[in-house]
Scaffold this motif. Structure first.
Motif, PDB file in Angstrom:
ATOM      1  N   THR A 192       0.843  -1.189   0.000  1.00  0.00           N
ATOM      2  CA  THR A 192       0.000   0.000   0.000  1.00  0.00           C
ATOM      3  C   THR A 192       0.880   1.241   0.000  1.00  0.00           C
ATOM      4  O   THR A 192       2.015   1.223   0.471  1.00  0.00           O
ATOM      5  N   GLY A 193       0.338   2.315  -0.535  1.00  0.00           N
ATOM      6  CA  GLY A 193       1.041   3.589  -0.553  1.00  0.00           C
ATOM      7  C   GLY A 193       0.131   4.681  -1.056  1.00  0.00           C
ATOM      8  O   GLY A 193      -1.054   4.451  -1.329  1.00  0.00           O
ATOM      9  N   VAL A 194       0.684   5.862  -1.205  1.00  0.00           N
ATOM     10  CA  VAL A 194      -0.073   6.991  -1.730  1.00  0.00           C
ATOM     11  C   VAL A 194      -0.068   6.983  -3.255  1.00  0.00           C
ATOM     12  O   VAL A 194      -1.088   7.221  -3.897  1.00  0.00           O
ATOM     13  N   SER A 195       1.080   6.670  -3.841  1.00  0.00           N
ATOM     14  CA  SER A 195       1.245   6.822  -5.283  1.00  0.00           C
ATOM     15  C   SER A 195       1.571   5.492  -5.947  1.00  0.00           C
ATOM     16  O   SER A 195       2.138   4.590  -5.331  1.00  0.00           O
ATOM     17  N   ILE A 311      -3.871   9.497 -14.880  1.00  0.00           N
ATOM     18  CA  ILE A 311      -3.924   9.593 -13.419  1.00  0.00           C
ATOM     19  C   ILE A 311      -2.990   8.590 -12.763  1.00  0.00           C
ATOM     20  O   ILE A 311      -2.830   8.594 -11.540  1.00  0.00           O
ATOM     21  N   SER A 312      -2.363   7.727 -13.571  1.00  0.00           N
ATOM     22  CA  SER A 312      -1.346   6.820 -13.041  1.00  0.00           C
ATOM     23  C   SER A 312       0.061   7.279 -13.397  1.00  0.00           C
ATOM     24  O   SER A 312       1.045   6.628 -13.025  1.00  0.00           O
ATOM     25  N   LYS A 313       0.169   8.384 -14.123  1.00  0.00           N
ATOM     26  CA  LYS A 313       1.473   8.860 -14.590  1.00  0.00           C
ATOM     27  C   LYS A 313       2.184   9.582 -13.461  1.00  0.00           C
ATOM     28  O   LYS A 313       2.057  10.782 -13.265  1.00  0.00           O
ATOM     29  N   PHE A 314       2.954   8.810 -12.705  1.00  0.00           N
ATOM     30  CA  PHE A 314       3.613   9.369 -11.528  1.00  0.00           C
ATOM     31  C   PHE A 314       5.011   8.788 -11.448  1.00  0.00           C
ATOM     32  O   PHE A 314       5.188   7.589 -11.224  1.00  0.00           O
ATOM     33  N   ALA A 323      -2.422  13.284 -11.827  1.00  0.00           N
ATOM     34  CA  ALA A 323      -2.041  12.126 -11.013  1.00  0.00           C
ATOM     35  C   ALA A 323      -1.634  12.566  -9.612  1.00  0.00           C
ATOM     36  O   ALA A 323      -2.005  11.934  -8.609  1.00  0.00           O
ATOM     37  N   LEU A 324      -0.873  13.640  -9.532  1.00  0.00           N
ATOM     38  CA  LEU A 324      -0.424  14.152  -8.241  1.00  0.00           C
ATOM     39  C   LEU A 324      -1.607  14.512  -7.352  1.00  0.00           C
ATOM     40  O   LEU A 324      -1.671  14.111  -6.178  1.00  0.00           O
ATOM     41  N   GLY A 329      -5.100  12.784  -2.859  1.00  0.00           N
ATOM     42  CA  GLY A 329      -6.404  12.966  -2.242  1.00  0.00           C
ATOM     43  C   GLY A 329      -7.015  14.338  -2.369  1.00  0.00           C
ATOM     44  O   GLY A 329      -8.070  14.607  -1.792  1.00  0.00           O
ATOM     45  N   TYR A 330      -6.405  15.240  -3.148  1.00  0.00           N
ATOM     46  CA  TYR A 330      -6.959  16.584  -3.304  1.00  0.00           C
ATOM     47  C   TYR A 330      -8.008  16.636  -4.416  1.00  0.00           C
ATOM     48  O   TYR A 330      -8.829  17.550  -4.451  1.00  0.00           O
ATOM     49  N   LEU A 331      -7.963  15.676  -5.308  1.00  0.00           N
ATOM     50  CA  LEU A 331      -9.042  15.464  -6.269  1.00  0.00           C
ATOM     51  C   LEU A 331      -9.479  14.012  -6.150  1.00  0.00           C
ATOM     52  O   LEU A 331      -8.708  13.147  -5.723  1.00  0.00           O
ATOM     53  N   THR A 332     -10.709  13.750  -6.548  1.00  0.00           N
ATOM     54  CA  THR A 332     -11.202  12.376  -6.523  1.00  0.00           C
ATOM     55  C   THR A 332     -12.022  12.120  -7.770  1.00  0.00           C
ATOM     56  O   THR A 332     -12.311  13.044  -8.551  1.00  0.00           O
TER      57      THR A 332
END
Length: 515
Positions: A192-195, A311-314, A323-324, A329-332
């Motif tokens: 698990t992670g943020v990105s 949205i996966s381009k990180f 993606a960022l 979590g600032y956009l959903t």
């Protein structure tokens, strides 16, 4: 109704259950994951319950049946079979260099080896991890479970230092490569992670994982649902406006059921006041820097479109703004559209907390006056709710006039039309209202629409255009027609000069369609 302890900041199932805390049962999700597959990846924003979910899995695999009495898995999980569990977490502290990361990894592997009765381990990270897995399987007679929490945090902590972040990423990739190579010795794996770093970088070694981040059936695997509030937290809801609770903290979605941020709700229940609790814990400076340096059009935060690829381009040095914002979590995801057989995601703010707090930060940067934001939004909210149009014009004139000349020169934004629209939008959104950018009708697109109490405002902005042209466009294109059931409607046409960097016209007209 009996009240229980609020598990604020608690990430271990044992403490929650033994201390009689509220607990939202996620064991059904855990059991389904184990039944349906083996290697998984889940991305969720910080403070959404990822660590607690991994701890729940660990306790299930360890056979600690007593902790699960009354929960979904209690009668159906095989408690007699106990598995060796390897747990790696990078949540603690901040890694500041590569040697520090190597020491942290060795310590984590050694701690697991001691707990599982395995050792000694090799100095080489890969060899040590392989030895840990294979020997644990031999000692305990069962394949190994590997749970990795905050797998990406060492990279995220150094994302503004690309050279170091790249070295850390490559070192972690070396570690995680073991998970694919030792598949035969593993019962279950979850990271698990943020990105989610792109497959050409870190995930090139993790391409066997089943990414359930956007899996509709697992949308509520972390976070609290409306049903959870009714069934688990009912004793805490007394005296709170349920619509206000929903407006402030609900709205996070990953293509399925929307959820509340757990951290926000627990703090709300404890303090009984509505505040941006989650937002205030940590707003990365690099997020604001990325938005401003790339001249991101702030009104687009309210509604934008992105493919699953975008949205996966990180990755280090290649950050998609969408993606960022989504992964942190600032956009959903607020909806989806199917175009040419491809799914496009509609991104927007999850709730009032994020919309207002993020735009407060952005307004502080755009106006070069962070300390004055609270006064700005208090004054503006009062003006909008009373329909004081002269005061509204004076407010925005003074706001732009206060921006220092060298701020424009330093940032090369004097002729940037999006800058002026962004200031207007950020100022409105910072008040807690919900401005609608580029509001569409069959007559075209209005720049901004916003409701404040009984008042509706339709705003059109023009830069270096003839005086009166903005208001004329609102009227001639009939932008107010779609709001025929609302009264009063204030038409606001704003003309701005890139030379004076301020308003040169603020034309208004109020109409009452129902009269």
């Amino acid at each position: 109704m009996v009240r229980k302890k609020l598990p604020i900041g608690i990430q271990t199932l044992r403490e929650i259950r033994e201390d009689n805390c509220y607990y939202v049962d996620k064991t059904g999700y855990a059991q389904r994951l184990v039944a349906e597959g083996k290697p998984y990846f889940l991305s969720r924003p910080r403070r959404f319950g990822k660590s607690l979910f991994l701890d729940t899995l660990a306790q299930m695999f360890a056979g600690n049946k007593a902790l699960f009495e009354g929960l979904a898995c209690y009668e159906t999980w095989d408690w007699d079979t106990v598995y060796p569990v390897v747990r790696l977490s990078f949540a603690d502290g901040i890694i500041t260099d590569l040697p520090m990361l190597e020491r942290r990894i060795h310590r984590l592997l050694s701690d697991n080896a001691t707990r599982l009765g395995v050792g000694p381990l090799d100095e080489d990270v890969v060899d040590a991890f392989i030895t840990l897995i294979r020997t644990a399987e031999a000692v305990h007679g069962q394949r190994v479970v590997v749970l990795v929490d905050e797998y990406d945090k060492p990279i995220i902590d150094n994302i503004t230092n690309p050279d170091l972040a790249t070295k850390i990423r490559d070192s972690l990739r070396n570690l995680y490569s073991v998970l694919k190579g030792q598949d035969a010795h593993l019962k279950f794996v979850m990271l698990t992670g943020v990105s989610k770093f792109t497959k050409v970088s870190l995930f090139s070694e993790l391409n066997h994982l089943n990414d359930i981040t956007l899996d509709t059936s697992y949308s509520a695997i972390c976070g609290y649902t409306e049903a959870d509030l009714d069934e688990v937290f009912a004793p805490e809801l007394d005296g709170l406006d349920r619509d206000q609770v929903r407006e402030w903290y609900n709205g996070y979605g990953w293509t399925g059921q929307s959820v509340y941020n757990p951290y926000d709700l627990l703090l709300l229940f404890a303090k009984r006041t509505f505040e941006p609790y989650w937002f205030e814990t940590s707003t990365p400076r690099f997020l604001v820097d990325t938005l401003t340096s790339r001249r991101f059009f702030v009104p687009n935060l309210a509604r934008s479109y992105a493919s699953s690829t975008l949205i996966s381009k990180f990755d280090v040095g290649d950050l998609s703004v969408e993606a960022l914002l989504f992964q942190t979590g600032y956009l959903t995801i607020t909806g989806t559209e199917l175009v040419g057989g491809e799914t496009f995601y509609i991104l927007g703010y999850p709730n009032r907390e994020v919309r207002s707090a993020l735009n407060c930060v952005l307004l502080g940067w755009l106006s070069n006056n962070p300390a004055g934001v609270d006064d700005h939004r208090r004054r503006l909210r009062g003006i909008l709710e009373t329909g004081d149009l002269p005061a509204l014009g004076e407010f925005f004139t003074s706001l732009f006039a206060a921006i220092p000349y060298n701020w424009y020169v330093k940032n090369d934004i004097a002729e940037y039309e999006g800058f002026y629209s962004s200031v207007f939008y950020a100022a409105l959104a910072a008040t807690g209202l919900e401005p609608i950018p580029e509001d569409s009708s069959n007559h075209g697109r209005l720049d901004l629409a916003v409701r404040a109490g009984a008042h509706l405002y339709l705003l059109e902005l023009k830069v270096d255009q003839p005086p009166g042209s903005a208001l004329d466009q609102i009227k001639t294109r009939g932008y107010a027609d779609k709001y025929a059931g609302h009264t009063p409607i204030h038409l606001v046409g704003v003309e701005i000069s890139s030379k004076t960097r301020n308003l040169v016209a603020f034309d208004t007209e109020t109409i009452h369609p129902n009269d």
